[in-house]
Enzyme design. Structure first.
Site, PDB file in Angstrom:
ATOM      1  N   LEU A  80      69.816 -37.494  63.776  1.00 62.33           N
ATOM      2  CA  LEU A  80      69.842 -36.085  63.968  1.00 62.33           C
ATOM      3  C   LEU A  80      69.216 -35.837  65.329  1.00 62.33           C
ATOM      4  CD1 LEU A  80      69.555 -34.973  60.373  1.00 62.33           C
ATOM      5  CD2 LEU A  80      71.683 -36.182  61.533  1.00 62.33           C
ATOM      6  N   ASP A  81      69.905 -35.621  66.364  1.00 57.68           N
ATOM      7  CA  ASP A  81      69.265 -35.573  67.679  1.00 57.68           C
ATOM      8  C   ASP A  81      68.534 -33.894  67.741  1.00 57.68           C
ATOM      9  OD1 ASP A  81      68.896 -35.925  70.825  1.00 57.68           O
ATOM     10  OD2 ASP A  81      70.047 -34.176  70.736  1.00 57.68           O
ATOM     11  N   ALA A  82      67.496 -33.928  68.341  1.00 60.61           N
ATOM     12  CA  ALA A  82      66.752 -32.628  68.509  1.00 60.61           C
ATOM     13  C   ALA A  82      66.721 -31.755  67.312  1.00 60.61           C
ATOM     14  CB  ALA A  82      67.495 -31.956  69.862  1.00 60.61           C
ATOM     15  N   VAL A  83      66.959 -32.073  66.056  1.00 64.31           N
ATOM     16  CA  VAL A  83      67.203 -31.410  64.953  1.00 64.31           C
ATOM     17  C   VAL A  83      66.155 -30.345  64.689  1.00 64.31           C
ATOM     18  CG1 VAL A  83      66.028 -33.004  63.118  1.00 64.31           C
ATOM     19  CG2 VAL A  83      68.047 -31.611  62.502  1.00 64.31           C
TER      20      VAL A  83
END
Length: 590
Positions: free
Chosen positions: A247-250
């Site tokens: 989960l990128d830059a969540v």
């Protein structure tokens, strides 16, 4: 679990997320929509709580889809691939990594407009310059596949945002906007670019939220239709073989005025919701949160073993780099002693290099200003770049160091020396033995150095560590015993081959920090069944160091073995001398 109970859990998540939002539908209708999108016609499956979905054989290689390419004619001014790069990467995994690496994180392989893939234009397509979904599925049949869910933002050239400009759905209500009069002074920024980007739309001038860049427009999860879109994307990835979701830059996902807009309660609840939805379709799936933030905040993404299965161990790269540049492990030891053991069913995701730089925010409170400044200066002297961010008071400060890890470890604060290869190997020997799952950047495996040409062409600091290898040139280097690439590749694979045989290196095995004298750093690992102990000891200096076995409290009735050198420790032996940057893995089992 019955479907009714599953629906009840989803509704509970949604009630918490949307408590203060005026929804366009009821909670039960929204729950039904999300469940239909995720399950389709599949039955609800029951995940086993607190189950470890990994062991000591798991190692994840991190690579772009085109990190290695085969060209028709390597001498052409413009190199043209002779096959889809995903074919080349797949072949590299099968031929060069079989037996040591069993998982692959392919960085965003979707059509994109900037940021090397993290400005996604279409989430359900494979970038045709890389290959196809058939290639992705083929890789997923051979290794565990990890993919990015770029969930905070999408490209300003995506269909959704083009619809936003034109004033129509889907897209019109998908993006976070604000007024120029809003007080945004509390918003935490990872970049120096303006937070709001003014765009002209069919409905007039709008100011869209852009946490990272004007080309990366933040999505508005207060709109449940955005959430449903991403649930559908997740299901598409599952159907194509993805089992590990990054989960990128969540941390920036939920925005609310008059807050920092980072790590908000709704963000944590969205992750818990996604976990519930995913693991009741595919119980073996894993969620890894990418949250490049101070250590205490990062740890919160475990929740109560009900949020991320794994979290990026972001404090490790700057602390380990500091340790090996300074010869001082005090900060690293203090941090390790403060880290709680991961509960069963959760694990740390350890890495010391990646496609991004070495983040400095995770070292806040762990290294003082002088230590950070000295590290910034040394990395700059070794050819690295420094990326900045804007603080709430408007000042700029270093955010991350951009440099190939091999170059970052070519010397110490005193300057370049002859111990670069040993220091580099020592760094990986530390990382591979730590509690958690190791993530190995492909350019660390290959000993890639700074790519100044890519940096000059792009003027993006991160490109200095995003080299693209020509396959034939790479294989030639790996076969040349006089090249440092050969030695790096050989030594790292040797360490991995040893690691996978040790029960004490299970990601959830016990870990204890040792208190050693001089420039020795170490920790003890014990297998879950308590049958194996491994004392991991490292000389972190450029001078020989003597390890007294009395400092380890080795059990005299057991035979001890040094795993890396395959040497037996003699009965009655009192000490051993470690060469500069030499690692030792002392085990009571061969």
């Amino acid at each position: 679990m019955s479907k009714a109970l599953f629906e009840q859990r989803v509704e509970q998540h949604l009630t918490s997320i949307y408590e203060s939002v005026d929804l366009c539908m009821s909670i039960d209708a929204l729950a039904s929509m999300l469940i239909t999108t995720m399950l389709r016609d599949d039955p609800v499956r029951d995940p086993t709580p607190h189950k470890n979905r990994w062991d000591q054989q798991d190692v994840i290689l991190i690579a772009y889809g085109d990190s290695i390419m085969r060209y028709r004619d390597a001498e052409q001014a413009v190199a043209v691939p002779s096959e889809p790069p995903l074919h080349t990467l797949h072949r590299f995994m099968k031929n060069q990594c079989a037996g040591t690496i069993n998982a692959l994180h392919i960085l965003p392989f979707y059509p994109y407009s900037s940021d090397e893939g993290f400005s996604v234009m279409n989430y359900v397509q494979v970038n045709e310059s890389l290959g196809s979904w058939d290639d992705i599925q083929g890789i997923a049949q051979d290794v565990k596949l990890m993919a990015d869910l770029v969930i905070n933002h999408c490209s300003s050239r995506s269909r959704w945002f083009e619809n936003f400009i034109q004033g129509k759905e889907p897209g019109l209500s998908y993006f976070k906007t604000a007024s120029l009069n809003d007080d945004l002074s509390q918003v935490v920024r990872p970049r120096t670019s303006p937070l709001l980007n003014t765009v002209q739309t069919a409905l007039g001038e709008r100011h869209v939220w852009c946490t990272f860049s004007p080309d990366q427009v933040d999505l508005d999860f207060a709109n449940p239709l955005v959430l449903n879109e991403f649930v559908g994307i997740i299901r598409h990835y599952l159907d194509n073989g993805v089992k590990i979701f990054r989960l990128d830059a969540v941390a920036f996902l939920w925005k609310e005025l008059n807050t920092s807009c980072i790590n908000l309660a709704q963000t944590h609840e969205v992750i818990r919701l996604l976990r519930t939805l995913i693991e009741h379709v595919e119980p073996s799936a894993i969620i890894i949160t990418e949250t490049n933030i101070p250590n205490r905040e990062n740890l919160s993404y475990f929740g109560n073993a009900n949020e991320a299965h794994c979290i990026y161990n972001f404090s490790l790269p700057p602390l380990l780099l500091h340790t090996l540049l300074s010869g001082d492990s005090k900060a690293l030891k203090h941090w390790m002693m403060s880290m709680p053991p991961a509960q069963n069913g959760t694990a740390y995701f350890n890495f010391i290099a990646s496609h991004d730089g070495i983040g400095l925010r995770p070292a806040e409170g762990l290294l003082d200003e002088d230590e950070l400044g000295q590290m910034v200066n040394t990395v700059s002297r070794f050819g690295g770049k420094v990326s900045m961010r804007t603080a709430n008071n408007g000042t700029s400060s270093p955010y991350e160091l951009n440099i190939a890890l091999f170059d970052a470890l070519q010397g110490t604060h005193k300057g370049v020396d002859k111990w670069g290869l040993q220091r580099f190997t020592c760094a990986h020997a530390i990382m591979f033995a730590l509690e958690g799952i190791p993530g190995l950047y492909i350019h660390s495996l290959l000993g890639t150095t700074n790519d100044y040409e890519r940096f000059e062409n792009s003027q993006h600091n991160r490109c200095i560590n995003r080299h693209r290898w020509q396959e034939s040139a790479l294989l030639e280097k790996l076969a040349d015993q006089s090249s440092h690439h050969y030695h790096v590749f050989t030594q790292i694979n040797n360490l991995l081959a040893i690691r996978k045989q040790q029960d004490a290196f299970h990601p959830n095995a016990t870990q204890f920090t040792l208190h050693l004298t001089g420039a020795l750093f170490g920790f003890w690992r014990q297998s879950i069944d308590r049958r194996q102990s491994v004392f991991c000891v490292y000389n972190i200096s450029d001078e020989p160091q003597t390890l007294l076995f009395a400092d380890l409290n080795l059990i005299d009735t057991e035979q001890w073995f040094e795993l890396i050198s395959a040497q037996e420790i003699n009965q009655g032996q009192q000490s051993i001398e470690l060469a500069p940057y030499q690692p030792l893995w002392l085990s009571n089992r061969e």
